[in-house]
Design an enzyme around this catalytic site. Structure first.
Site, PDB file in Angstrom:
ATOM      1  N   HIS A  73      37.292  29.778  60.462  1.00  0.00           N
ATOM      2  CA  HIS A  73      37.082  28.347  60.236  1.00  0.00           C
ATOM      3  C   HIS A  73      37.288  28.042  58.757  1.00  0.00           C
ATOM      4  O   HIS A  73      36.648  28.654  57.897  1.00  0.00           O
ATOM      5  CB  HIS A  73      35.665  27.954  60.654  1.00  0.00           C
ATOM      6  CG  HIS A  73      35.425  26.487  60.737  1.00  0.00           C
ATOM      7  ND1 HIS A  73      34.202  25.947  61.054  1.00  0.00           N
ATOM      8  CD2 HIS A  73      36.249  25.420  60.556  1.00  0.00           C
ATOM      9  CE1 HIS A  73      34.285  24.625  61.063  1.00  0.00           C
ATOM     10  NE2 HIS A  73      35.521  24.283  60.763  1.00  0.00           N
ATOM     11  N   THR A 121      37.152  35.499  45.282  1.00  0.00           N
ATOM     12  CA  THR A 121      36.607  36.456  46.235  1.00  0.00           C
ATOM     13  C   THR A 121      35.101  36.283  46.423  1.00  0.00           C
ATOM     14  O   THR A 121      34.505  36.983  47.231  1.00  0.00           O
ATOM     15  CB  THR A 121      36.873  37.897  45.769  1.00  0.00           C
ATOM     16  OG1 THR A 121      36.267  38.099  44.483  1.00  0.00           O
ATOM     17  CG2 THR A 121      38.369  38.163  45.671  1.00  0.00           C
ATOM     18  N   ARG A 147      35.942  33.912  37.921  1.00  0.00           N
ATOM     19  CA  ARG A 147      34.598  33.763  37.371  1.00  0.00           C
ATOM     20  C   ARG A 147      34.495  32.416  36.677  1.00  0.00           C
ATOM     21  O   ARG A 147      35.495  31.883  36.182  1.00  0.00           O
ATOM     22  CB  ARG A 147      34.298  34.879  36.365  1.00  0.00           C
ATOM     23  CG  ARG A 147      34.227  36.268  36.974  1.00  0.00           C
ATOM     24  CD  ARG A 147      33.866  37.307  35.913  1.00  0.00           C
ATOM     25  NE  ARG A 147      33.663  38.626  36.487  1.00  0.00           N
ATOM     26  CZ  ARG A 147      34.622  39.520  36.667  1.00  0.00           C
ATOM     27  NH1 ARG A 147      35.868  39.213  36.333  1.00  0.00           N
ATOM     28  NH2 ARG A 147      34.342  40.700  37.187  1.00  0.00           N
TER      29      ARG A 147
END
Length: 214
Positions: free
Chosen positions: A75, A144, A159
Site C-alpha cells: 500500500h 530507508t 538523514r
C-alpha cells in the site's frame, strides 16, 4: 484515464504514450499532473500476491514528473500537493527475499508520504517508510527510515540536515487551482506562444529530414 479505479477532475497528462498504468487499486484525486517524456516513461503499477493486491492512493494536486516509477505490492499513499521530481522510485517491496530469490515473502511494508512533500530528482523511497508533511527529500537521496514533518533530508541513507519553520505559511500547489478556468486560459496562451513558429510544413520536414533543432 484508463487504468485508474478512481480519478478526480482536472487531469493534466503529457506524452500519454509514455505512461504505463498496470494493475488494480490505483486512485488519484483532482488535478493530477502526470508528465512523461520520450525515453523517460512513467510507471504506476500494482502487483497481486495470493490474496493481497497492491494499492496506490494519490491525493489532490500531485505532480509526477518524467521517469518516475511508483510500484506497490502492499500500500502506497501519496498526500495532496506533493511534488515528485524526475526519475524518482517509490516501492513498498524488495520483490525478492534475501535468501529465497524466487519469492517476495515478507519483504513488503506500506509507504505513507504526507501532504506537500517534495521529492528531489532521482530520490528513492523504500518499503515501510513514512515521510511527514511539508518535508523535502534531496536529489538522489535514498529513504530507508521515517522522515519527520517539516524538515529537509538528504544522503544515502537519508538523514535530516535541516529543520523547516512550521510557523511559516507554506504556499502549496492547491493555490494553483483556486481559479482553474483562469489557469487553463493562461496555460493555453503559453502553449500557443511556445508553438508560435510551428507549421505543417515544418512538422513534415522534421519527420523526413530532422535536424539538431527538432
Amino acid at each position: 484515464m484508463p487504468g485508474f479505479d478512481a480519478l478526480g477532475p482536472g487531469l493534466d497528462v503529457t506524452s500519454p504514450w509514455n505512461i504505463e498504468l498496470w494493475g488494480g487499486g490505483i486512485s488519484a484525486g483532482s488535478h493530477l499532473h502526470l508528465h512523461a517524456a520520450k525515453g523517460n516513461f512513467v510507471r504506476i503499477a500494482t502487483w497481486r500476491t495470493g490474496d493481497r493486491e497492491g494499492c496506490i492512493e494519490i491525493g489532490d494536486n500531485v505532480l509526477i514528473s518524467p521517469g518516475t516509477h511508483i510500484v506497490a505490492s502492499d500500500h502506497i499513499v501519496i498526500g495532496s500537493d506533493t511534488m515528485i521530481a524526475s526519475q524518482c522510485y517509490i516501492s513498498d517491496s524488495d520483490w525478492h527475499d534475501t535468501y529465497n530469490r524466487t519469492a517476495e515473502l515478507d519483504k513488503h511494508r506500506p509507504i505513507v508520504i504526507g501532504r506537500n512533500v517534495w521529492l528531489g530528482v532521482r530520490a528513492i523511497v523504500g518499503k515501510g517508510v513514512s515521510i511527514g508533511d511539508n518535508s523535502i527529500i534531496g536529489a538522489g537521496a535514498v529513504v530507508t527510515r521515517d522522515i519527520p514533518a517539516n524538515c529537509i533530508a538528504a544522503g544515502n541513507p537519508a538523514r535530516v540536515v535541516r529543520e523547516l519553520d512550521p510557523s511559516r505559511t507554506f504556499r502549496t500547489r492547491a493555490e494553483l487551482f483556486g481559479d482553474y478556468e483562469r489557469l487553463k486560459r493562461d496555460m493555453d496562451k503559453l502553449t500557443r506562444y511556445l508553438a508560435r513558429d510551428n507549421t505543417v510544413l515544418g512538422w513534415m520536414r522534421s519527420i523526413v529530414a530532422p535536424t539538431r533543432d527538432d
